[in-house]
Design an enzyme around this catalytic site. Structure first.
Site, mmCIF file in Angstrom:
data_model
loop_
_atom_site.group_PDB
_atom_site.id
_atom_site.type_symbol
_atom_site.label_atom_id
_atom_site.label_comp_id
_atom_site.label_asym_id
_atom_site.label_seq_id
_atom_site.Cartn_x
_atom_site.Cartn_y
_atom_site.Cartn_z
ATOM 1 N N ASP A 9 0.824 -1.210 0.000
ATOM 2 C CA ASP A 9 0.000 0.000 0.000
ATOM 3 C C ASP A 9 0.858 1.259 0.000
ATOM 4 O O ASP A 9 0.477 2.269 -0.583
ATOM 5 C CB ASP A 9 -0.943 0.003 1.210
ATOM 6 N N ASP A 12 1.914 1.875 -3.889
ATOM 7 C CA ASP A 12 1.013 1.933 -5.048
ATOM 8 C C ASP A 12 0.748 3.361 -5.510
ATOM 9 O O ASP A 12 0.774 3.650 -6.704
ATOM 10 C CB ASP A 12 -0.281 1.168 -4.794
ATOM 11 N N GLY A 13 0.518 4.266 -4.577
ATOM 12 C CA GLY A 13 0.279 5.663 -4.956
ATOM 13 C C GLY A 13 1.516 6.295 -5.574
ATOM 14 O O GLY A 13 1.427 7.035 -6.558
ATOM 15 N N ARG A 17 1.740 7.784 -9.414
ATOM 16 C CA ARG A 17 2.186 9.144 -9.740
ATOM 17 C C ARG A 17 3.402 9.102 -10.662
ATOM 18 O O ARG A 17 3.494 9.870 -11.616
ATOM 19 C CB ARG A 17 2.493 9.921 -8.457
ATOM 20 N N ASP A 30 -7.841 4.045 -2.843
ATOM 21 C CA ASP A 30 -6.745 3.768 -1.923
ATOM 22 C C ASP A 30 -7.188 3.982 -0.479
ATOM 23 O O ASP A 30 -6.949 3.143 0.385
ATOM 24 C CB ASP A 30 -5.535 4.648 -2.256
ATOM 25 N N ASP A 34 -7.729 1.064 2.349
ATOM 26 C CA ASP A 34 -7.011 1.183 3.623
ATOM 27 C C ASP A 34 -7.981 1.058 4.799
ATOM 28 O O ASP A 34 -7.725 0.331 5.764
ATOM 29 C CB ASP A 34 -6.290 2.528 3.726
#
Length: 178
Positions: A9, A12-13, A17, A30, A34
């Site tokens: 986790d 992934d963001g 980006r 996301d 979470d």
């Protein structure tokens, strides 16, 4: 499984980006995943530790409520992300959301606390050679203050977001009555 999900986790963001694939839906998804994964773990802990069920239940409510109202306040303010709203009025939230090391450390420590409690239910984990200082017990003890601080931040987030929504409501009511 638990630790792998939380570890992935964190990246992934960043990957989205970096690859130019981030989106509002992805940011919302996301946060939702979470919250759902934390809720699942916390509710399992409530079953495994019935004497603390009320604590886990209250934690889950605070976690979901504070993030939902923060996301809603972000949307109402026109921000493109729940991490991109004006936080200058609140130094706690400003520091939490603008310092990636703090944000990652708080989130990781919080989830490690709950994961350690889960694992402790089945085993103390490897022993460090000192009585009472096994891996899972030590992790829970070290991460407990982080969980408490993150809970306080969630409460601050809930209050700040509630105030921001009230401001938007007041502005809309004032415009409607002109």
């Amino acid at each position: 499984g638990i630790n792998a999900e939380y570890g992935l986790d964190a990246f992934d963001g960043h990957a989205a980006r970096l690859l130019g694939q981030s989106s509002k839906f992805g940011g919302m998804l996301d946060m939702l995943t979470d919250r759902c994964s934390t809720l699942g773990l916390v509710m399992a802990l409530g079953v495994l530790y019935p004497a603390y069920f009320l604590f886990f239940q209250c934690y889950a409510v605070l976690d979901i409520w504070s993030h939902w109202i923060h996301l809603t306040a972000s949307h109402y303010s026109g921000a493109t992300s729940h991490k991109q709203i004006d936080l200058t009025a609140n130094p706690i939230l400003y520091y939490y959301y603008t310092n990636r090391t703090v944000l990652f450390g708080m989130c990781a420590g919080n989830e490690l606390f709950f994961a350690a409690l889960y694992l402790l239910r089945f085993s103390d984990g490897p022993d460090f050679g000192f009585p009472g200082f096994s891996l899972f017990r030590s992790t829970a003890l070290v991460c407990a203050p982080i969980m408490i601080i993150k809970s306080v931040i969630s409460l601050v987030q809930l209050i700040a977001a509630s105030k921001n929504i009230a401001i938007v409501d007041n502005e809309e009511h004032a415009k409607a009555h002109r």
